[in-house]
Write an enzyme that holds these catalytic residues in place. Structure first.
Site, PDB file in Angstrom:
ATOM      1  N   PHE A 196       9.319 -35.042 -25.880  1.00 32.19           N
ATOM      2  CA  PHE A 196       8.057 -34.485 -25.596  1.00 32.19           C
ATOM      3  C   PHE A 196       8.332 -33.014 -25.711  1.00 32.19           C
ATOM      4  O   PHE A 196       9.215 -32.564 -25.243  1.00 32.19           O
ATOM      5  CB  PHE A 196       7.429 -34.779 -24.383  1.00 32.19           C
ATOM      6  N   VAL A 221       5.516 -30.382 -25.400  1.00 29.34           N
ATOM      7  CA  VAL A 221       3.996 -29.892 -25.426  1.00 29.34           C
ATOM      8  C   VAL A 221       3.975 -28.550 -24.928  1.00 29.34           C
ATOM      9  O   VAL A 221       4.697 -27.844 -24.152  1.00 29.34           O
ATOM     10  CB  VAL A 221       3.394 -30.921 -24.319  1.00 29.34           C
ATOM     11  N   GLY A 222       3.037 -27.972 -25.381  1.00 36.33           N
ATOM     12  CA  GLY A 222       2.692 -26.313 -25.242  1.00 36.33           C
ATOM     13  C   GLY A 222       4.137 -25.502 -25.767  1.00 36.33           C
ATOM     14  O   GLY A 222       4.539 -25.933 -26.883  1.00 36.33           O
ATOM     15  N   LYS A 223       4.389 -24.556 -24.974  1.00 39.96           N
ATOM     16  CA  LYS A 223       5.506 -23.786 -25.268  1.00 39.96           C
ATOM     17  C   LYS A 223       6.918 -24.575 -25.496  1.00 39.96           C
ATOM     18  O   LYS A 223       7.870 -24.034 -26.072  1.00 39.96           O
ATOM     19  CB  LYS A 223       5.820 -22.622 -24.233  1.00 39.96           C
ATOM     20  N   TYR A 224       6.850 -25.843 -25.044  1.00 39.16           N
ATOM     21  CA  TYR A 224       8.163 -26.591 -25.021  1.00 39.16           C
ATOM     22  C   TYR A 224       8.597 -26.869 -26.522  1.00 39.16           C
ATOM     23  O   TYR A 224       9.843 -27.287 -26.873  1.00 39.16           O
ATOM     24  CB  TYR A 224       8.241 -27.581 -24.249  1.00 39.16           C
ATOM     25  N   ASP A 266      14.358 -29.781 -23.581  1.00 38.06           N
ATOM     26  CA  ASP A 266      14.769 -28.464 -23.102  1.00 38.06           C
ATOM     27  C   ASP A 266      16.421 -28.487 -23.025  1.00 38.06           C
ATOM     28  O   ASP A 266      17.052 -28.158 -21.787  1.00 38.06           O
ATOM     29  CB  ASP A 266      14.130 -27.669 -21.932  1.00 38.06           C
ATOM     30  N   PRO A 270      22.946 -34.355 -12.342  1.00 40.94           N
ATOM     31  CA  PRO A 270      24.050 -33.573 -12.337  1.00 40.94           C
ATOM     32  C   PRO A 270      24.088 -33.188 -10.944  1.00 40.94           C
ATOM     33  O   PRO A 270      25.042 -32.450 -10.089  1.00 40.94           O
ATOM     34  CB  PRO A 270      24.127 -32.735 -13.310  1.00 40.94           C
ATOM     35  N   GLY A 271      22.840 -32.887 -10.146  1.00 43.65           N
ATOM     36  CA  GLY A 271      22.560 -31.929  -9.071  1.00 43.65           C
ATOM     37  C   GLY A 271      23.073 -32.749  -7.834  1.00 43.65           C
ATOM     38  O   GLY A 271      22.906 -32.263  -6.683  1.00 43.65           O
ATOM     39  N   GLU A 329      10.092 -38.737 -12.069  1.00 36.99           N
ATOM     40  CA  GLU A 329      11.403 -39.101 -11.971  1.00 36.99           C
ATOM     41  C   GLU A 329      11.412 -39.927 -10.474  1.00 36.99           C
ATOM     42  O   GLU A 329      12.468 -40.609 -10.208  1.00 36.99           O
ATOM     43  CB  GLU A 329      12.291 -37.636 -11.623  1.00 36.99           C
TER      44      GLU A 329
HETATM   45  C1  UD2 Z   1      13.296 -32.554 -13.842  1.00 39.39           C
HETATM   46  C2  UD2 Z   1      13.734 -33.516 -14.693  1.00 39.39           C
HETATM   47  C3  UD2 Z   1      12.641 -33.899 -15.786  1.00 39.39           C
HETATM   48  C4  UD2 Z   1      11.224 -34.239 -15.127  1.00 39.39           C
HETATM   49  C5  UD2 Z   1      10.927 -33.438 -14.070  1.00 39.39           C
HETATM   50  C6  UD2 Z   1      10.028 -33.948 -13.066  1.00 39.39           C
HETATM   51  C7  UD2 Z   1      16.199 -33.435 -15.169  1.00 39.39           C
HETATM   52  C8  UD2 Z   1      17.216 -32.750 -15.817  1.00 39.39           C
HETATM   53  N1  UD2 Z   1      14.897 -32.937 -15.342  1.00 39.39           N
HETATM   54  O1  UD2 Z   1      13.197 -31.264 -15.006  1.00 39.39           O
HETATM   55  O2  UD2 Z   1      13.195 -34.965 -16.601  1.00 39.39           O
HETATM   56  O3  UD2 Z   1      11.686 -35.777 -14.380  1.00 39.39           O
HETATM   57  O4  UD2 Z   1      11.964 -32.773 -13.361  1.00 39.39           O
HETATM   58  O5  UD2 Z   1       8.806 -33.436 -13.139  1.00 39.39           O
HETATM   59  O6  UD2 Z   1      16.206 -34.585 -14.824  1.00 39.39           O
HETATM   60  N2  UD2 Z   1       7.203 -30.930 -21.008  1.00 39.39           N
HETATM   61  C9  UD2 Z   1       6.684 -30.395 -22.024  1.00 39.39           C
HETATM   62  N3  UD2 Z   1       5.949 -29.496 -21.978  1.00 39.39           N
HETATM   63  C10 UD2 Z   1       5.666 -28.820 -20.565  1.00 39.39           C
HETATM   64  C11 UD2 Z   1       6.444 -29.475 -19.510  1.00 39.39           C
HETATM   65  C12 UD2 Z   1       7.124 -30.485 -19.672  1.00 39.39           C
HETATM   66  O7  UD2 Z   1       6.796 -30.807 -23.226  1.00 39.39           O
HETATM   67  O8  UD2 Z   1       5.014 -27.845 -20.468  1.00 39.39           O
HETATM   68  C13 UD2 Z   1       8.097 -31.982 -21.194  1.00 39.39           C
HETATM   69  C14 UD2 Z   1       9.638 -31.846 -21.987  1.00 39.39           C
HETATM   70  O9  UD2 Z   1       9.962 -32.697 -22.861  1.00 39.39           O
HETATM   71  C15 UD2 Z   1      10.419 -31.555 -20.606  1.00 39.39           C
HETATM   72  C16 UD2 Z   1       9.892 -32.502 -20.040  1.00 39.39           C
HETATM   73  O10 UD2 Z   1       8.560 -32.558 -20.031  1.00 39.39           O
HETATM   74  O11 UD2 Z   1      11.939 -31.512 -21.073  1.00 39.39           O
HETATM   75  C17 UD2 Z   1      10.331 -32.479 -18.251  1.00 39.39           C
HETATM   76  O12 UD2 Z   1       9.855 -31.255 -17.775  1.00 39.39           O
HETATM   77  P1  UD2 Z   1      10.688 -29.731 -17.306  1.00 39.39           P
HETATM   78  O13 UD2 Z   1      11.789 -29.737 -18.059  1.00 39.39           O
HETATM   79  O14 UD2 Z   1       9.905 -28.802 -17.430  1.00 39.39           O
HETATM   80  O15 UD2 Z   1      11.057 -30.674 -16.061  1.00 39.39           O
HETATM   81  P2  UD2 Z   1      12.190 -30.086 -14.891  1.00 39.39           P
HETATM   82  O16 UD2 Z   1      13.211 -28.978 -15.533  1.00 39.39           O
HETATM   83  O17 UD2 Z   1      11.764 -29.663 -13.574  1.00 39.39           O
END
Ligand code: UD2
Length: 351
Positions: free
Chosen positions: A118, A120-123, A210, A231-232, A300
């Site tokens: 995914f 979406v938006g700035k990702y 990301d 990993p955390g 998650e």
């Molecule tokens: C953690 C988890 C993630 C997800 C999230 C729960 C790991 C390392 N990461 O990462 O998988 O379970 O917590 O909320 O286990 N995305 C978009 N646009 C956005 C926001 C998200 O495309 O504006 C998609 C994108 O593919 C991204 C994924 O959703 O990689 C997960 O979002 P995140 O990476 O911001 O979440 P994060 O870092 O908190």
């Protein structure tokens, strides 16, 4: 003489017949009891008939004759990490598999691996690195079908794909909440498996965008239901895992339960098994939403609850999900896939 030997034969046949009948009654009674004792999630049971037709199927593990590879040992191997779960699924670490042998077994199967991501938006800005590094390290030599879900199809970069690899862009709505984007992945993956992926792939991996690949991620990761250890939390005890702890949530896990803390950045396996997972998690997420509850870590949390009672058949070590801000630890010999450092305020629609 002749008469008495015939009688003996009839008696013998009768005795054998009675034993066979008793055996049949015994086994059918007990196997029925065993089946009845298996706790089946009601939602899963009611929905198992509505699965799409899928290509996934179990194949024999066949390697070619005269293949030369290092002799496996039953005495020498990794001793610094655990390589098997208590339900006997392998935990994949460097040194637990032979890449030459694994490739020799799986490449002739002509498998297609669906890979959803995914952006979406700035990702969408993470896509180029994700795809370019995947081309170098992810399932090299296999048919790979990337499914990129985005609200900005025009910003999807053009990346050179090697032979047998294909990319589809699927438009999805944006959102003002990152929590919703992250959580709705379950629903969108479920419906895309129904409409498309079930016909196009054998296995599926659903990954966070990301992130970058740094080293081999190959067929050693294939399995019926595959999860990755976050990993955390791999050094922590279950009481400190960030599971959803409110009993009112469908993602609830009590303090004294839990195997590992799995990362939401990767789910994988047979298309059929990931389909059931996404369908169940989506349903539970929607029940929570109807009760105005959002689980601690969105999908998650639901994933962790699902995997606690539906054990993965293969578990990937944190080599397969690292985080760039985290220093490498001694047991992690190779970092294969890692989340990049991002400025949350800059990339997310809300903080
Ligand atoms: C953690 C988890 C993630 C997800 C999230 C729960 C790991 C390392 N990461 O990462 O998988 O379970 O917590 O909320 O286990 N995305 C978009 N646009 C956005 C926001 C998200 O495309 O504006 C998609 C994108 O593919 C991204 C994924 O959703 O990689 C997960 O979002 P995140 O990476 O911001 O979440 P994060 O870092 O908190």
């Amino acid at each position: 003489m002749r008469f008495s030997s015939n009688v003996k034969l009839y008696v013998l046949l009768l005795v054998v017949g009675i034993f066979l009948l008793l055996g049949y009654v015994y086994f059918s009674f007990f196997s029925e009891r065993l089946n009845r004792d298996i706790p089946v999630d009601e939602y899963q049971k009611n929905n198992s008939l509505s699965k799409p037709m899928v290509r996934s199927r179990v194949r024999n593990i066949v390697s070619s004759e005269k293949l030369l590879y290092k002799q496996p040992s039953v005495l020498v191997g990794r001793t610094d990490v655990v390589t098997v779960t208590p339900w006997l699924a392998s935990i994949i670490w460097e040194g637990t598999f032979d890449p030459v042998l694994v490739d020799n077994i799986y490449k002739p199967m002509n498998l297609t691996i669906a890979t959803t991501v995914f952006a979406v938006g700035k990702y969408v800005s993470f896509l180029r690195d994700f795809l370019e590094t995947a081309e170098k390290h992810f399932m090299v030599g296999f048919n790979v079908r990337y499914y990129v879900f985005t609200d900005r199809p025009h910003d999807v970069p053009s990346v050179n794909l090697t032979q047998g690899r294909h990319l589809s862009v699927i438009q999805v709505p944006g959102s003002n909440r990152w929590q919703e984007i992250s959580a709705r992945r379950m629903e969108i993956i479920q419906t895309t498996i129904e409409s498309q992926i079930s016909r196009e792939a054998d296995y599926i991996f659903c990954l966070d965008v990301d992130s970058k690949f740094h080293a081999r991620w190959g067929a050693e990761s294939l399995g019926r239901l595959v999860a990755v250890i976050h990993p955390g939390y791999y050094e922590q005890t279950r009481g400190s895992f960030p599971y959803e702890r409110r009993p009112a949530s469908m993602a609830y896990i009590p303090m004294d339960e839990g195997d590992y803390y799995y990362g939401g950045a990767m789910i994988g396996g047979f298309v059929e098994d990931v389909y059931t997972l996404t369908k169940v998690c989506r349903h539970r997420f929607e029940v929570d939403a109807g009760n105005s509850i959002e689980a601690a870590w969105q999908e998650e949390s639901h994933l962790n609850r699902y995997l606690l009672y539906n054990k993965p058949s293969k578990v990937l070590s944190p080599e397969y999900l690292w985080q760039d801000f985290k220093a490498k630890t001694k047991e992690v010999k190779v970092i294969r896939f890692s989340g990049v450092i991002k400025n949350y305020a800059e990339v997310r629609p809300n903080v």
